[in-house]
Design an enzyme around this catalytic site. Structure first.
Site, short mmCIF file in Angstrom:
data_model
loop_
_atom_site.label_atom_id
_atom_site.label_comp_id
_atom_site.label_asym_id
_atom_site.label_seq_id
_atom_site.Cartn_x
_atom_site.Cartn_y
_atom_site.Cartn_z
N HIS A 1 36.55 16.63 51.56
CA HIS A 1 36.47 15.87 50.32
C HIS A 1 37.08 14.50 50.50
O HIS A 1 37.41 13.82 49.54
CB HIS A 1 37.21 16.58 49.19
CG HIS A 1 36.89 18.02 49.06
ND1 HIS A 1 37.62 19.00 49.69
CD2 HIS A 1 35.89 18.64 48.40
CE1 HIS A 1 37.09 20.19 49.38
NE2 HIS A 1 36.04 20.00 48.62
N THR B 1 42.67 21.51 40.20
CA THR B 1 44.04 21.82 39.82
C THR B 1 44.33 21.33 38.42
O THR B 1 44.91 22.04 37.60
CB THR B 1 45.01 21.10 40.78
OG1 THR B 1 44.55 21.29 42.11
CG2 THR B 1 46.40 21.65 40.63
#
Lengths: 579, 579
Positions: free
Chosen positions: A217, A442
């Site tokens: 990523h 998250t």
């Protein structure tokens, strides 16, 4: 870059629709992802994998006989929510327990752990094996902190084959853990991908240069060098991976599975040229190569990059690696006769929250909460780009888009709950579910949990006064601290939330009204967020991220601080100071 | 772009080495490509496919039980030479005949046809089915002129399944032809790939625009539009393909196989979003979708593009499409037990030319021929970029690199033959073999055939005087005219070769010496090459190529003209005027 999409917000959903339509031989869509469309004669342990979308064939492409039973599919590069993981696992469960397995990223850990808790509470035996194969993401002594990249495939394949062979949950968990402990990967990148609808790539690598150890990523790597020849890259891959032979493995004469993985636009011919050199070097080092794989197994859209994975075999792992499997993207040998699953055998998705009785006062407070969430969504929509920019410096750049999506979904869910007559507690919990489900990652999990905790404390039938809000914020703080592993001073979001909650409690205890106390708490959150940029304190983290993160505040702390201020504006506007 | 290579000239060879090493379960390398590494219980018709490299999984990735028996693999985007095709076919032949099948490109046609001639001369029953699925490359009335793109897969799969089922050569040829007549594809592109070692992409598409109908090597398309949404592209694909239902097919309720193919950097997630929309539209049009495929089946390195293919089924084609197969890149179901082929069962490559007796005069002429070839190789090395530029305007841009490679190989082969004491005839024929083998493409085949004809006329024991050279050049002219289908005035290489040969003959007949006659012939070739740029005459061809080719000479005519002049310089330098 990504060019073909309709509404970028619908990309993941439409992708899953197309994938399921094209792959009906193997999978069928359920809320949150896909499960197998066929079933064997005997029930087996169910392997449920998952993660963000954008990595095809990870994760949906690996569902089918001999491999995974289901895949929870999140938004682009964002963990599937706990709700999605739970929905897929419930549909995949055949009554012999569920193994959750996924690449080790904070967002995935939070959501899969929540889903595991819920499954266990429902009486399903559930275990977790996180893939941690990327040697460049943490030192060998901290193997549990490493990211999962293309080594996902070896762990999933071994676990899937063990389940197919009838192993019980203990046995499947054991071999999956062993496969992970014997899998090592190392990757490089030449350029990043651009997500649908985004203007800029997730990251850049200068022309003619190669980022060494960069994550899929765009997580920072460990070095940058000139683009090498194919031989030069093979040398780098082999050297790095032979530097760290797993514990208990004797390198001489060892049998290994090499997997040379393309991230998206490094194509097959290039990979085969590199593989010719990799194979020669591994054989010269005395290794025996078993059933190698060269291709695209874990991509990152059209990211230009590649990685080499080695699975160090033992007898059992070799047998399981070579067992047949049949999935949309990974097939081997012949899988014995399967029957299609009937529509009526599919487990329906879990129930949504019920709107229970509530007092008028609580419904009034719910309206205020909905107004706050609406303002948050508008603020985060404006700030998404800047938050993404900050996050790109040391992270993967998805914080802005995740907060934007999550708050928009929360605001919509809150409006629907208010419309349905929900009290403050239920409205906040519905909003938390939606934030977690749509925001992903998250931050989505944390905001979902915070709103859930606040809503739980406020309830639907209690008075919503200053004291209740203070107690709710304290619960919110406790929830996030017990949830993640970060502590105050770790320079995360916690460093904004804790001062905010503590200052709010202290001022309320000292007799301040809500507006006055909240004003002071906003200031404390702002200072806390700013301090996350403190250079000295960040040195420890910066070491593994390169120097680039020094002096940049934590994006989660920044967005919390901004949210606290936006809430204050709405409270002041609605004259909630007297409450 | 392509980043990972060692010596760009060795790219294809190293790619095949790596591919064979990684894919030993299915294939083994033979000179010219790969053949299966396993064999069934009964001999079958052998399906031999092939083409240039850079299109993986086409062509090597499709070799294995239930699909192809062998793949001839050429250099990057260049047809494999007749030698390579022959070598692979000879190794794949199981005694029941050979079907050659490949995408319809001029270079491939020349080389595969030559290989077919040689196989037939050796007593092998050999047939050919060319794939012509690209509807944008020629109108329906000229279907035999269409290019082959991702529809290769349907024709190969049907033919391979028929061979596996025990069909005889007539039967395999029949279903392969029917599959081709019922396969239609349509493609788009957003940007071109850059070959290993090249500085520029093969072609460009402006940012934000989409080339419609562009070929997989950058052959000109039929239109250019703004990049559409995924729905917009699906609409375009479906409209174009439903516009031309194959003869004898009733559209209502028809059963079709849709294949949505990515060319390289349009990735899986985007393809699935487009597929969701394609499937909806096809079903709305009343079609029944059978066993669809979405992925990368015929790539062009990391070219950004995609195509949709429809195979219109009948009962037999559906059965064959669904039969199991097992290859490195395309697998379906379970293939019955296979045994590995033993090393000693593999057929060796055909013999190279023998160096027979020769006169001293012929060896002297051979030295001159070697010097000419050396000068040609140096000239073409310098001109490669410019020739590529000219070729990119109306063609696929590979003329420069093909001439560069071919002439370098011819020069090296000539030097080796001279060293071994070859006469002029054998030296020229060795050089022709090498040019054809390494240069690939149409130009490689033509130059190989021209040198072969010239060498055949000169022989190794005849006097090499002005009359003999004149006769040799006439033979050269006849060879190229009988070989291809172009006529003078079609604005191809012929328009330089014919005036050159005719002027040379005329001047020699009129009593000129070789140098004098050659000087005049060079001028005739130059004029001929220039006239290929004539706008009026090119209008017919330009119609299918867009306007871009108007005013640009044919690159093959230009390079022939340059070669004639270079040869003159060497002849003059060596004082061959008196010969």
């Amino acid at each position: 870059m990504t060019r073909l999409f309709n509404d970028p917000d619908e990309f993941a959903a439409e992708m899953i629709e197309g994938f399921a339509a094209a792959s009906a031989r193997w999978v069928r869509a359920v809320p949150g992802g896909v499960v197998r469309s066929t079933r064997g004669a005997e029930p087996t342990v169910a392997l449920v994998i998952g993660g963000g979308s954008g990595h095809y064939p990870a994760f949906g492409g690996l569902v089918g006989p001999g491999l995974a039973h289901g895949a929870a599919m999140g938004n682009l590069f964002a963990s599937p929510s706990a709700q999605r993981v739970h929905s897929v696992a419930a549909a995949a469960d055949e009554g012999r327990g569920v193994l959750l397995s996924y690449g080790n990223y904070a967002g995935d850990v939070l959501h899969f752990d929540q889903a595991q808790e819920r499954l266990r509470a429902e009486g399903v035996d559930c275990r977790t094996v996180r893939v941690t194969d990327d040697v460049s993401s943490a030192p060998a002594e901290e193997i549990e902190k490493r990211r999962g990249i293309a080594g996902d495939l070896t762990v999933f394949k071994i676990a899937g084959a063990a389940a197919e062979a009838g192993y019980d949950l203990d046995g499947v968990e054991r071999v999956a853990n062993r496969a992970n402990s014997r899998t090592r990967s190392f990757g490089v990148a030449f350029g990043g991908c651009t997500l649908p609808g985004a203007d800029e790539p997730l990251f850049d690598v200068p022309e003619g240069r190669m980022a060494v150890g960069l994550g899929i990523h765009g997580e920072p790597g460990i070095d940058e060098v000139d683009v090498p020849t194919a031989d030069g890259l093979a040398e780098l891959f082999v050297t790095k991976l032979l530097d760290e032979v797993p514990e208990g493995v004797s390198r001489d004469g060892a049998r290994v599975v090499p997997i040379l993985n393309g991230l998206g636009s490094v194509k097959y011919e290039e990979l085969y040229v590199v593989y010719a050199s990799v194979a020669r070097r591994l054989e010269e080092a005395g290794l025996v190569l078993v059933s190698p794989e060269v291709g695209e197994f874990c991509t990152s859209f059209d990211m230009a990059g590649a990685s080499l994975t080695l699975l160090w075999l033992d007898e059992e792992l070799e047998r399981l690696w070579l067992e047949p499997c049949d999935t949309p993207a990974f097939r081997r040998g012949a899988v014995a006769g399967r029957v299609a699953v009937r529509e009526e055998d599919l487990v329906a998705a879990g129930p949504s929250r019920e709107i229970g009785p509530s007092t008028e006062e609580s419904r009034d407070a719910a309206a205020t909460a909905a107004a706050v969430l609406d303002a948050l969504a508008r603020m985060l929509d404006e700030q998404a780009e800047e938050l993404g920019r900050i996050d790109r410096i040391a992270g993967d750049g998805d914080h802005g888009i995740g907060m934007q999506r999550g708050s928009a979904a929360a605001s919509a869910a809150a409006a629907a709950a208010a419309e349905a007559g929900a009290g403050a507690g239920t409205l906040l919990r519905c909003a938390g579910d939606a934030w977690s489900d749509e925001g992903g990652g998250t931050s989505g999990a944390i905001w979902g949990r915070m709103l859930d905790a606040l809503g739980g404390e406020l309830g639907d039938e209690h008075p919503v006064d200053t004291a209740a809000v203070g107690a709710g914020v304290t619960r919110m703080k406790e929830a996030i601290m017990s949830f993640g592993k970060a502590q105050p001073g770790d320079k995360t979001m916690i460093d904004a939330v804790v001062p905010f909650a503590d200052e709010l409690s202290a001022r309320i205890a000292a007799g301040d009204g809500l507006l006055e106390a909240w004003t002071s708490a906003v200031e404390a959150a702002r200072r806390g967020a700013e301090e996350t940029a403190d250079m000295v304190a960040r040195l420890g983290r910066a070491r593994s991220h390169g120097d680039k993160s020094l002096g940049t505040p934590d994006p989660g702390a920044v967005s919390f601080s901004l949210a606290a201020r936006t809430a204050l504006e709405v409270l002041a506007e609605r004259g909630e100071g007297a409450a």
